[in-house]
Design a protein around this motif. Structure first.
Motif, short mmCIF file in Angstrom:
data_model
loop_
_atom_site.label_atom_id
_atom_site.label_comp_id
_atom_site.label_asym_id
_atom_site.label_seq_id
_atom_site.Cartn_x
_atom_site.Cartn_y
_atom_site.Cartn_z
N TRP A 166 29.39 35.40 -21.84
CA TRP A 166 28.46 34.48 -22.50
C TRP A 166 29.10 33.81 -23.71
CZ3 TRP A 166 24.52 32.45 -20.26
CH2 TRP A 166 23.83 33.15 -19.27
N ALA A 167 30.07 34.45 -24.32
CA ALA A 167 30.74 33.83 -25.47
C ALA A 167 31.43 32.54 -25.06
CB ALA A 167 31.75 34.81 -26.08
N ALA A 168 32.14 32.58 -23.92
CA ALA A 168 32.80 31.39 -23.44
C ALA A 168 31.80 30.34 -22.97
CB ALA A 168 33.76 31.76 -22.30
N ILE A 169 30.73 30.78 -22.32
CA ILE A 169 29.71 29.84 -21.85
C ILE A 169 29.06 29.12 -23.02
CG2 ILE A 169 27.46 29.72 -20.72
CD1 ILE A 169 28.48 31.98 -18.88
N ASP A 170 28.73 29.88 -24.06
CA ASP A 170 28.12 29.28 -25.24
C ASP A 170 29.07 28.27 -25.89
OD1 ASP A 170 25.54 29.69 -26.85
OD2 ASP A 170 27.08 29.70 -28.42
N ARG A 171 30.35 28.62 -25.93
CA ARG A 171 31.33 27.69 -26.49
C ARG A 171 31.40 26.42 -25.65
NH1 ARG A 171 37.96 28.46 -26.96
NH2 ARG A 171 38.35 26.35 -27.78
N ALA A 172 31.38 26.57 -24.32
CA ALA A 172 31.42 25.40 -23.44
C ALA A 172 30.21 24.50 -23.66
CB ALA A 172 31.50 25.85 -21.98
N ALA A 173 29.05 25.10 -23.88
CA ALA A 173 27.85 24.30 -24.16
C ALA A 173 28.02 23.52 -25.46
CB ALA A 173 26.63 25.20 -24.23
N ASP A 174 28.57 24.16 -26.49
CA ASP A 174 28.82 23.47 -27.75
C ASP A 174 29.79 22.31 -27.56
OD1 ASP A 174 27.15 24.88 -29.44
OD2 ASP A 174 28.65 26.39 -29.91
N LEU A 175 30.85 22.56 -26.80
CA LEU A 175 31.83 21.50 -26.56
C LEU A 175 31.18 20.31 -25.84
CD1 LEU A 175 34.95 23.56 -25.42
CD2 LEU A 175 34.74 22.19 -27.50
N ALA A 176 30.37 20.61 -24.84
CA ALA A 176 29.73 19.54 -24.08
C ALA A 176 28.81 18.70 -24.96
CB ALA A 176 28.97 20.13 -22.90
N LEU A 177 28.07 19.36 -25.85
CA LEU A 177 27.21 18.62 -26.77
C LEU A 177 28.03 17.72 -27.68
CD1 LEU A 177 24.65 21.41 -27.73
CD2 LEU A 177 24.18 19.38 -26.35
N SER A 178 29.14 18.26 -28.19
CA SER A 178 29.97 17.46 -29.09
C SER A 178 30.69 16.35 -28.35
CB SER A 178 30.99 18.37 -29.78
OG SER A 178 31.93 18.90 -28.85
N GLU A 179 30.93 16.54 -27.04
CA GLU A 179 31.62 15.52 -26.25
C GLU A 179 30.70 14.38 -25.83
OE1 GLU A 179 34.80 18.71 -24.30
OE2 GLU A 179 32.93 18.18 -23.28
N GLY A 180 29.41 14.53 -26.04
CA GLY A 180 28.49 13.43 -25.80
C GLY A 180 27.82 13.41 -24.45
#
Length: 789
Positions: free
Chosen positions: A532-546
């Protein structure tokens, strides 16, 4: 940004009745199917389709909540002493209450000595009525197993019960006979007026409310079909997921089956895309989601449970073996070149789209991960040689299919092989685009989405995979939205591969992140919950990527592992700024309410009796009271669900003011000449919808910000214009393609709603007050719509 909660972390609580309809579950063996939906606060409906004489469905109440998120679960309570459960039993298509092997309540628990015990309680012994319509009263302190009472009485010890299981079987039930029934048999069981009395009738229920965090939720029907849609949506709402629910309709339970004597097995029935239980479950889900302002996306893939897939439909490798996934038991992949298979997939998509439309929801159809299969785990056996594909290639090109090669996708192809690969990609694109066209033709305005899984296709060890599974025919605007998924890269923390795959998919197909969705997840096994740590990070990245929307996949794993997403300040601010759910309060509640426009005026009276008045508002702000409209228990349940979905005062919504909801008289359909909007100047293309109120020469102009979609009619210079303009139902702005000529009068007619919110964060309601006609005031207040300003 996240937390993995446990049951002991539960703090906020409310209460529910034990045996609450929303929290029952269902279980059954393949190939039969069953589903549960709730109807009101005290009614549960079980639907089944039986295929074999031995089929049996179980309606189950667990003493321990095994499905909800730890912060939302009901308390574990195994002592049923002092409780009485009563309900009305009504069934069609089931073995009667009085029959041998008739409906039985199986109770699993422990006896006085603590030893595991099972009791079989014949419901007919506690029923009053007919075998298909009876009142059943179960006093847990006086309950006994056994077919004939009192001779065979086996008293139940109610002090430690793990689960209760009510059986439902077909009329010709025989537990030892797996022979197919003469025809599939549909059945329905309704438990209504469910009531529980006595000590311990209420259970503490987790009531944590996570602030909206900007993520949406995805799930799969095969994972959640044992529960009610009401329960599923409650979890998502309380955990802060908003906007959309993407649900993969699955590969093993939605379809209707028919016995094929030639193959000696059940195969999907092309004449009936959905079975009755699945159809009822999804209809309930789509309607409830629409009422909560949640957009549902129905995902249909080329994947089908292998045991029930016609042999001619499957993709096949060079040696004739079927394309099989790594699931146990496996699914197969349908060939994009097989006309019957693609017609069936299209019929399934149309069936789900029709359910969305019937629920008043926008049609959102996803084609989920369409591809030519090539195996898993580095074993690349391209399944591109089924008869439909090879025969079509030869028929269209006049060329024979090139010699099969076991590792074709990992090697440099010859010229004739490259030609075949390109043909396969074009055929895949043609198949998916035809599916989208069928849905759009049936539902104008539908959105077609395509889910693309980058790790499976964009594999550098198999460069030819992209040639057949990333065709040019998918380039924008083939689909309304591109959806990208890459959980293998994420859970392996291969961030370089993640970025490379996403960038290539977007670049090759020409979609913008602002019009695309991203899927983070998932954690297949509970022992891997650290992922879940990696999944949560991926969600953050996707939000920041637009990316426009970011989904967490999947709901069942979110609940299992206790995943809690926290809102970052930016996301929380954006959600607060939106603050509006584009959903209308059900007419069953709005009709009968009281209220209307209100103004704010300060009045100062002098000692001599003169007054000085100060007008604070130039426009009215309407207020309403829903209390007069609450006339039945169903109204009360609907209101409670709607209030929870709006989180009290947090989110505004649409309200139909039955005294003033049309541009003209409320008893006449709108005409394009009802209201004067503006006068053209030859330059302006945007105008606000308004309604004018005139009395004694005084005119009040009201801005209409929430017109009803599809109701607006427009005229210029007295002539109706059926096209050349668009209106935004979320803001009420009318935009012309070209500016109306100077002096031309612009008029319009429309239905409209009022944007309102609840006036309070708390509802104080009781069933007794409702029945006595003494419901306290339930106030709504109109909100100023900034989007309309």
């Amino acid at each position: 940004m996240y937390w993995l909660a446990k049951a002991e972390d539960q703090r906020a609580r409310t209460f529910c009745h034990r045996f609450d309809p929303a929290f029952w579950t269902v279980n059954f063996p393949r190939p039969m199917m069953a589903s549960l939906v709730t109807e009101g606060a005290d009614t549960l409906v079980l639907r089944c389709v039986f295929y074999r004489r031995s089929d049996l469905a179980g309606l189950i109440w667990w003493s321990e909540d095994r499905l909800d998120h730890p912060l939302l679960a009901y308390e574990t309570a195994r002592d049923y002493s002092g409780l009485t459960l009563r309900f009305r039993w009504r069934s069609t298509g089931l073995r009667g209450l009085d029959a041998v092997f008739g409906p039985t309540l199986t109770i699993e628990g422990r006896d006085a000595a603590g030893a595991p015990r099972t009791w079989y309680v014949r419901l007919w012994n506690y029923a009053d009525g007919t075998p298909t319509d009876a009142w059943v009263t179960l006093d847990m302190d006086r309950l006994a197993g056994g077919f004939v009472l009192p001779d065979q009485a086996d008293p139940v010890d109610p002090r430690h019960i793990d689960r209760l299981f009510i059986s439902a079987v077909p009329p010709g039930y025989d537990p030892g006979d797996d022979a197919p029934l003469p025809a599939p048999a549909d059945a329905t069981l309704t438990l209504s007026e469910i009531a529980v009395s006595g000590t311990g009738r209420t259970l503490a229920l987790g009531d944590t409310g996570v602030k909206p965090h900007g993520l949406a939720l995805a799930t799969g029907y095969d994972d959640v079909l044992s529960q009610t849609p009401e329960r599923l949506l409650r979890d998502g709402l309380h955990l802060g997921y908003r906007g959309a629910l993407n649900i993969y309709v699955g590969m093993s339970h939605y379809f209707q089956l028919a016995w094929d004597a030639g193959e000696g097995r059940f195969l999907v029935d092309p004449a009936r895309p959905l079975n009755q239980p699945a159809q009822a479950w999804f209809a309930d889900l789509f309607a409830r989601a629409a009422a909560q302002g949640v957009e549902t996306i129905a995902s249909v893939s080329f994947e089908l449970f292998d045991a029930h897939a016609p042999g001619a439909w499957a993709q096949r490798a060079y040696d004739g073996s079927r394309a099989l996934t790594g699931w146990d038991p496996p699914s197969t992949l349908l060939s994009p070149a097989n006309a019957d298979a693609m017609t069936y997939v299209g019929d399934v998509m149309l069936a789900f789209s029709a359910l969305q439309a019937a629920a008043g929801a926008p049609v959102r159809a996803q084609i989920g991960e369409p591809w030519w299969w090539s195996g898993l785990g580095g074993v690349r056996r391209p399944a591109i040689y089924d008869a439909s594909a090879t025969q079509a290639y030869t028929a269209e090109t006049g060329q024979p299919v090139p010699e099969p090669r076991h590792r074709l996708v990992t090697e440099i192809p010859t010229a004739d092989q490259a030609h075949y690969l390109d043909w396969l990609g074009a055929r895949l694109a043609a198949a998916t685009n035809a599916l989208g066209d069928r849905v759009r033709a049936a539902h104008p305005g539908a959105q077609i989405l395509m889910l693309f899984y980058t790790p499976q296709v964009l594999d550098e060890t198999a460069p030819m995979l992209a040639r057949i599974n990333l065709p040019a025919g998918w380039a924008a605007p083939a689909f309304d939205r591109l959806q990208l998924e890459d959980y293998t890269h994420v859970t392996r923390s291969d961030w370089w591969a993640r970025q490379r795959g996403l960038d290539r998919a977007l670049a090759d197909l020409g979609y913008d992140r602002r019009d695309s969705d991203y899927f983070a997840g998932f954690v297949l096994r509970p022992e891997d919950r650290d992922q879940w740590a990696a999944i949560d990070r991926a969600a953050d990245l996707a939000l920041s990527e637009g990316y426009d929307r970011v989904f967490v996949w999947a709901q069942s794993q979110v609940a299992r592992d206790g995943y809690v997403r926290f809102a970052n300040p930016q996301t929380a601010q954006e959600d607060a700024m939106q603050g509006f759910h584009d959903v209308r309060l059900p007419a069953t509640i709005s009709f009968g309410s009281s209220g209307g426009p209100a103004f704010s005026t300060d009045v100062i009276e002098t000692a001599s009796g003169y007054e000085q008045r100060n007008v604070n508002w130039s426009q009215s702000r309407s207020e309403y009271d829903l209390a007069p409209a609450i006339r039945a228990e169903a109204d009360l349940a609907t209101l409670l669900a709607f209030f929870r979905a709006r989180q009290g005062r947090a989110f505004a919504f649409r309200f139909q003011d039955w005294t003033d909801w049309r541009s003209g008289p409320t008893d006449l359909a709108p005409t394009p000449l009802d209201q004067v909007i503006a006068t053209g100047d030859g330059q302006t293309t945007r105008f606000a919808l308004v309604k004018r109120y005139t009395a004694a020469g005084v005119e009040q102009v009201r801005r209409i910000s929430k017109p009803v979609a599809g109701s607006v009619r427009v005229a210029v210079a007295g002539v109706e214009r059926p096209d050349g303009w668009q209106v935004d139902p979320a803001t009420g702005w009318l935009d012309f393609d070209t500016p109306p000529a100077p002096g031309d009068l612009i008029t319009a007619g429309f239905d409209f709603d009022v944007p309102v919110r609840f006036a309070d964060d708390r509802l104080s309601l009781s069933l007794a007050d409702m029945r006595a006609g003494m419901v306290d005031s339930i106030r709504l207040v109109e909100v100023r719509d900034e989007d309309a300003a």
